[in-house]
Scaffold this active site. Structure first.
Site, PDB file in Angstrom:
ATOM      1  N   SER A 130       0.834  -1.216   0.000  1.00  0.00           N
ATOM      2  CA  SER A 130       0.000   0.000   0.000  1.00  0.00           C
ATOM      3  C   SER A 130       0.865   1.260   0.000  1.00  0.00           C
ATOM      4  O   SER A 130       0.604   2.201  -0.773  1.00  0.00           O
ATOM      5  CB  SER A 130      -0.985   0.001   1.174  1.00  0.00           C
ATOM      6  OG  SER A 130      -0.334  -0.266   2.393  1.00  0.00           O
ATOM      7  N   ARG A 135       2.581  -5.405  16.764  1.00  0.00           N
ATOM      8  CA  ARG A 135       1.185  -4.954  16.599  1.00  0.00           C
ATOM      9  C   ARG A 135       0.220  -6.071  16.997  1.00  0.00           C
ATOM     10  O   ARG A 135      -0.905  -5.822  17.408  1.00  0.00           O
ATOM     11  CB  ARG A 135       0.943  -4.512  15.145  1.00  0.00           C
ATOM     12  CG  ARG A 135       1.859  -3.376  14.688  1.00  0.00           C
ATOM     13  CD  ARG A 135       1.732  -3.099  13.199  1.00  0.00           C
ATOM     14  NE  ARG A 135       2.062  -4.261  12.386  1.00  0.00           N
ATOM     15  CZ  ARG A 135       1.899  -4.336  11.070  1.00  0.00           C
ATOM     16  NH1 ARG A 135       1.414  -3.290  10.411  1.00  0.00           N
ATOM     17  NH2 ARG A 135       2.230  -5.429  10.406  1.00  0.00           N
ATOM     18  N   HIS A 173      -1.980  -8.918   1.723  1.00  0.00           N
ATOM     19  CA  HIS A 173      -1.768  -7.661   2.467  1.00  0.00           C
ATOM     20  C   HIS A 173      -2.978  -7.445   3.390  1.00  0.00           C
ATOM     21  O   HIS A 173      -3.327  -8.326   4.170  1.00  0.00           O
ATOM     22  CB  HIS A 173      -1.530  -6.546   1.441  1.00  0.00           C
ATOM     23  CG  HIS A 173      -0.976  -5.267   1.975  1.00  0.00           C
ATOM     24  ND1 HIS A 173      -0.423  -5.127   3.218  1.00  0.00           N
ATOM     25  CD2 HIS A 173      -0.902  -4.008   1.411  1.00  0.00           C
ATOM     26  CE1 HIS A 173      -0.022  -3.875   3.410  1.00  0.00           C
ATOM     27  NE2 HIS A 173      -0.310  -3.178   2.331  1.00  0.00           N
ATOM     28  N   HIS A 180       5.513 -12.903   7.342  1.00  0.00           N
ATOM     29  CA  HIS A 180       5.723 -11.499   6.970  1.00  0.00           C
ATOM     30  C   HIS A 180       6.932 -11.391   6.054  1.00  0.00           C
ATOM     31  O   HIS A 180       7.877 -12.167   6.173  1.00  0.00           O
ATOM     32  CB  HIS A 180       5.929 -10.612   8.201  1.00  0.00           C
ATOM     33  CG  HIS A 180       5.674  -9.176   7.913  1.00  0.00           C
ATOM     34  ND1 HIS A 180       6.647  -8.331   7.446  1.00  0.00           N
ATOM     35  CD2 HIS A 180       4.533  -8.446   7.986  1.00  0.00           C
ATOM     36  CE1 HIS A 180       6.119  -7.137   7.258  1.00  0.00           C
ATOM     37  NE2 HIS A 180       4.844  -7.170   7.566  1.00  0.00           N
ATOM     38  N   ASP A 183      -2.688  -8.781  11.395  1.00  0.00           N
ATOM     39  CA  ASP A 183      -4.026  -9.213  10.975  1.00  0.00           C
ATOM     40  C   ASP A 183      -4.532 -10.432  11.742  1.00  0.00           C
ATOM     41  O   ASP A 183      -5.725 -10.720  11.722  1.00  0.00           O
ATOM     42  CB  ASP A 183      -4.024  -9.521   9.473  1.00  0.00           C
ATOM     43  CG  ASP A 183      -3.626  -8.308   8.658  1.00  0.00           C
ATOM     44  OD1 ASP A 183      -4.106  -7.211   8.978  1.00  0.00           O
ATOM     45  OD2 ASP A 183      -2.832  -8.456   7.712  1.00  0.00           O
TER      46      ASP A 183
HETATM   47  N1  CMX Z   1       1.032 -19.885   5.147  1.00  0.00           N
HETATM   48  C1  CMX Z   1       1.496 -20.699   4.154  1.00  0.00           C
HETATM   49  N2  CMX Z   1       2.564 -20.410   3.405  1.00  0.00           N
HETATM   50  C2  CMX Z   1       3.249 -19.301   3.713  1.00  0.00           C
HETATM   51  C3  CMX Z   1       2.881 -18.457   4.759  1.00  0.00           C
HETATM   52  C4  CMX Z   1       1.704 -18.758   5.478  1.00  0.00           C
HETATM   53  N3  CMX Z   1       1.211 -17.969   6.431  1.00  0.00           N
HETATM   54  N4  CMX Z   1       3.757 -17.437   4.818  1.00  0.00           N
HETATM   55  C5  CMX Z   1       4.666 -17.634   3.830  1.00  0.00           C
HETATM   56  N5  CMX Z   1       4.350 -18.758   3.165  1.00  0.00           N
HETATM   57  C6  CMX Z   1       4.998 -19.288   1.970  1.00  0.00           C
HETATM   58  C7  CMX Z   1       4.902 -18.277   0.846  1.00  0.00           C
HETATM   59  O1  CMX Z   1       3.624 -18.344   0.214  1.00  0.00           O
HETATM   60  C8  CMX Z   1       6.067 -18.673  -0.035  1.00  0.00           C
HETATM   61  O2  CMX Z   1       5.678 -19.805  -0.753  1.00  0.00           O
HETATM   62  P1  CMX Z   1       6.182 -20.000  -2.301  1.00  0.00           P
HETATM   63  O3  CMX Z   1       7.681 -19.937  -2.248  1.00  0.00           O
HETATM   64  O4  CMX Z   1       5.644 -21.334  -2.668  1.00  0.00           O
HETATM   65  O5  CMX Z   1       5.592 -18.870  -3.063  1.00  0.00           O
HETATM   66  C9  CMX Z   1       7.114 -19.109   0.989  1.00  0.00           C
HETATM   67  O6  CMX Z   1       6.387 -19.444   2.186  1.00  0.00           O
HETATM   68  C10 CMX Z   1       8.149 -18.075   1.319  1.00  0.00           C
HETATM   69  O7  CMX Z   1       7.493 -16.927   1.776  1.00  0.00           O
HETATM   70  P2  CMX Z   1       8.264 -15.872   2.705  1.00  0.00           P
HETATM   71  O8  CMX Z   1       9.505 -15.455   2.011  1.00  0.00           O
HETATM   72  O9  CMX Z   1       8.371 -16.401   4.109  1.00  0.00           O
HETATM   73  O10 CMX Z   1       7.215 -14.692   2.758  1.00  0.00           O
HETATM   74  P3  CMX Z   1       6.814 -13.656   1.608  1.00  0.00           P
HETATM   75  O11 CMX Z   1       7.614 -12.425   1.818  1.00  0.00           O
HETATM   76  O12 CMX Z   1       6.876 -14.274   0.247  1.00  0.00           O
HETATM   77  O13 CMX Z   1       5.306 -13.405   1.940  1.00  0.00           O
HETATM   78  C11 CMX Z   1       3.413 -12.888   3.259  1.00  0.00           C
HETATM   79  C12 CMX Z   1       4.916 -12.669   3.080  1.00  0.00           C
HETATM   80  C13 CMX Z   1       2.913 -11.991   4.387  1.00  0.00           C
HETATM   81  C14 CMX Z   1       2.694 -12.480   1.980  1.00  0.00           C
HETATM   82  C15 CMX Z   1       3.162 -14.381   3.603  1.00  0.00           C
HETATM   83  O14 CMX Z   1       3.746 -14.686   4.834  1.00  0.00           O
HETATM   84  C16 CMX Z   1       1.697 -14.749   3.616  1.00  0.00           C
HETATM   85  O15 CMX Z   1       1.122 -15.021   2.557  1.00  0.00           O
HETATM   86  N6  CMX Z   1       1.027 -14.733   4.816  1.00  0.00           N
HETATM   87  C17 CMX Z   1      -0.384 -14.984   4.891  1.00  0.00           C
HETATM   88  C18 CMX Z   1      -1.179 -13.754   4.449  1.00  0.00           C
HETATM   89  C19 CMX Z   1      -1.046 -12.634   5.452  1.00  0.00           C
HETATM   90  O16 CMX Z   1      -1.216 -12.813   6.657  1.00  0.00           O
HETATM   91  N7  CMX Z   1      -0.798 -11.409   4.958  1.00  0.00           N
HETATM   92  C20 CMX Z   1      -0.789 -10.214   5.790  1.00  0.00           C
HETATM   93  C21 CMX Z   1       0.608  -9.607   5.977  1.00  0.00           C
HETATM   94  C22 CMX Z   1       0.554  -8.345   6.827  1.00  0.00           C
HETATM   95  C23 CMX Z   1      -0.131  -7.221   6.100  1.00  0.00           C
HETATM   96  O17 CMX Z   1       0.421  -6.721   5.105  1.00  0.00           O
HETATM   97  O18 CMX Z   1      -1.249  -6.855   6.448  1.00  0.00           O
END
Ligand code: CMX
Length: 441
Positions: free
Chosen positions: A241, A327, A271, A318, A373
């Site tokens: 964002s 948070r 996000h 994250h 979240d």
């Molecule tokens: N559940 C399952 N898989 C997850 C995971 C979770 N909570 N968190 C990370 N992973 C996976 C990723 O999807 C990625 O998989 P691929 O390599 O197959 O694509 C792998 O683990 C590596 O990810 P990472 O380097 O640890 O994390 P990223 O920087 O790629 O992604 C985030 C960060 C937040 C998007 C991810 O942790 C996620 O999808 N979390 C769940 C959604 C979420 O809670 N989002 C809110 C974030 C806070 C906000 O912005 O509001």
């Protein structure tokens, strides 16, 4: 010139000179090396942006102008001693760089109240959409519709010198922040309370008024809203964002467009939409397991099933953080202090016990801990805001404080249009395999 604007003008005049000086003297200095892994993993960890409002440490979490969330709870002005900090105070801190006095925050509250008039056509745009359309769709459309009011756009068209761009940007930013609570509340009441709208109460602060217009008037919920608006406001500049607002704003569009871009980014499930997904996922789990009080073993099995289906566990992980999000922790403390016997809060706490050990065993996941979240929905739900499809709008109202303070800064610095280089995948392959020389582009 009003006081806060004058303070910003003083700060910005010095800061923009310093920006130009650093750029002139040090432009050729190398500050980082970039690996192909970083390019192919969402540009993580590459220092590319200038953002003064806040800085995120992977282990310590967010600091706003150096102040952690516990610091903010202690130092920012409050309505009452027992209460939570006013988001107006945080906006002042992000914009000016100092902790405001109580009267500074109260003056901002009054200023927002006087700027909060919404033109009728904005409501007409919202009303033209079906009530079933996502609250974030209605919210973003309303923001774009309000661009008719942009003072920056008129100033630009009139040929104002670029050294004054920050001035009309500031005016738009103040108006936009002021107008978000009435717009958000209008959408909430339209979708979930049969369009029965509630007039603002000019004696209330920005967050308290949002709760009031949504139909919630207890001091408990106002306290929660102030905390909520503070902790979601900013998370340095690289999140989707904030980066979207900065990128779009760098083309010198009006702040309404830049903020709308931030909101379409926030609406993604990786996000801000995750705050809805957390509650949706928990309810689905309760339904699938056919019990309101699942055992740890049942929850663990359900998490593993979600992962096997190739889905994420919402609220966990994250891109930068490597520990439990402060948070999350502050919301957990809030719940411990003020909330007793809320089944949803209990499940959120149970997940905190069960999920990290499961995610820790998956090598690719860099952070198994909860983010903001994971907790926020259970608090809102407890206080009666049960319509979780609306939760991302609340995140969005708060996020305006950070991304729009940054936009005024961007304009004061005179940051240029953002334009990184891209290559086909083949180029990267040739580069790392030595078929392209370092000075070739
Ligand atoms: N559940 C399952 N898989 C997850 C995971 C979770 N909570 N968190 C990370 N992973 C996976 C990723 O999807 C990625 O998989 P691929 O390599 O197959 O694509 C792998 O683990 C590596 O990810 P990472 O380097 O640890 O994390 P990223 O920087 O790629 O992604 C985030 C960060 C937040 C998007 C991810 O942790 C996620 O999808 N979390 C769940 C959604 C979420 O809670 N989002 C809110 C974030 C806070 C906000 O912005 O509001």
């Amino acid at each position: 010139m009003e006081y806060i604007k004058y303070r910003f003008f003083q700060k910005a005049s010095k800061a923009s000179k310093e920006f130009q000086r650093i750029k002139k003297i040090h432009a050729d200095k190398v500050i980082a090396e970039i690996t192909l892994g970083q390019v192919l993993s969402g540009m993580k960890g590459i220092p590319l942006l200038v953002t003064d409002t806040s800085k995120l440490d992977p282990n310590e979490g967010i600091r706003f102008q150096g102040y952690s969330i516990p610091d903010l709870r202690e130092k920012l002005p409050k309505i009452s001693k027992e209460g939570e900090p006013l988001p107006e105070g945080l906006f002042y801190l992000m914009l000016i760089g100092d902790i405001p006095k109580h009267e500074d925050a109260m003056n901002l509250s009054k200023d927002f109240a006087t700027r909060s008039h919404i033109p009728q056509h904005v409501y007409d745009v919202i009303d033209a959409m079906p009530k079933s359309s996502r609250p974030m769709t209605q919210f973003t459309a309303a923001i774009l519709a309000m661009a008719t009011e942009s003072i920056f756009q008129k100033a630009y068209r009139a040929g104002v010198n670029k050294q004054y761009f920050w001035d009309s940007t500031y005016e738009d930013v103040m108006n936009l922040i002021a107008r978000l609570p009435p717009i958000a509340a209008y959408i909430y009441r339209r979708c979930f309370y049969n369009d029965v709208q509630i007039e603002p109460n000019p004696r209330l602060d920005w967050a308290g008024n949002l709760a009031h217009m949504m139909g919630f008037d207890s001091e408990d919920i106002r306290r929660l809203f102030r905390l909520y608006m503070v902790i979601h406001a900013d998370h340095e500049g690289g999140n989707v964002s904030a980066h979207a607002a900065h990128l779009v704003g760098s083309a010198l569009c009006n702040p309404y467009y830049a903020y709308a871009a931030a909101m379409t980014g926030l609406a993604g499930p990786l996000h801000g939409f995750a705050n809805q997904d957390v509650i949706h996922w928990i309810f689905q789990m309760i339904e699938d397991l056919d019990t309101d009080t699942p055992t740890d073993e049942q929850v663990a099995a359900y998490c593993k099933q979600t992962l096997e289906e190739g889905r994420v566990i919402p609220g966990y992980g994250h891109a930068v953080l490597r520990k439990t999000d402060p948070r999350f922790t502050v919301q957990q403390e809030f719940a411990e202090k003020y909330i007793k016997d809320e089944p949803l809060v209990e499940i959120v706490n149970q997940l905190y016990k069960v999920v990290p050990p499961i995610l820790s065993k998956i090598a690719k996941i860099k952070n198994p801990w909860p983010n903001v979240d994971a907790f926020s929905g259970s608090l809102l739900y407890h206080y009666g805001i049960k319509e979780y499809t609306f939760y991302t709008v609340l995140f969005g109202v708060s996020r305006a404080l950070g991304v729009l303070a940054s936009l005024v800064n961007d304009r004061a610095y005179g940051l240029p249009i953002e334009r990184p280089t891209s290559h086909p995948l083949e180029w990267y392959k040739n580069k790392v395999e030595g078929r392209i020389e370092d000075d070739e582009q």
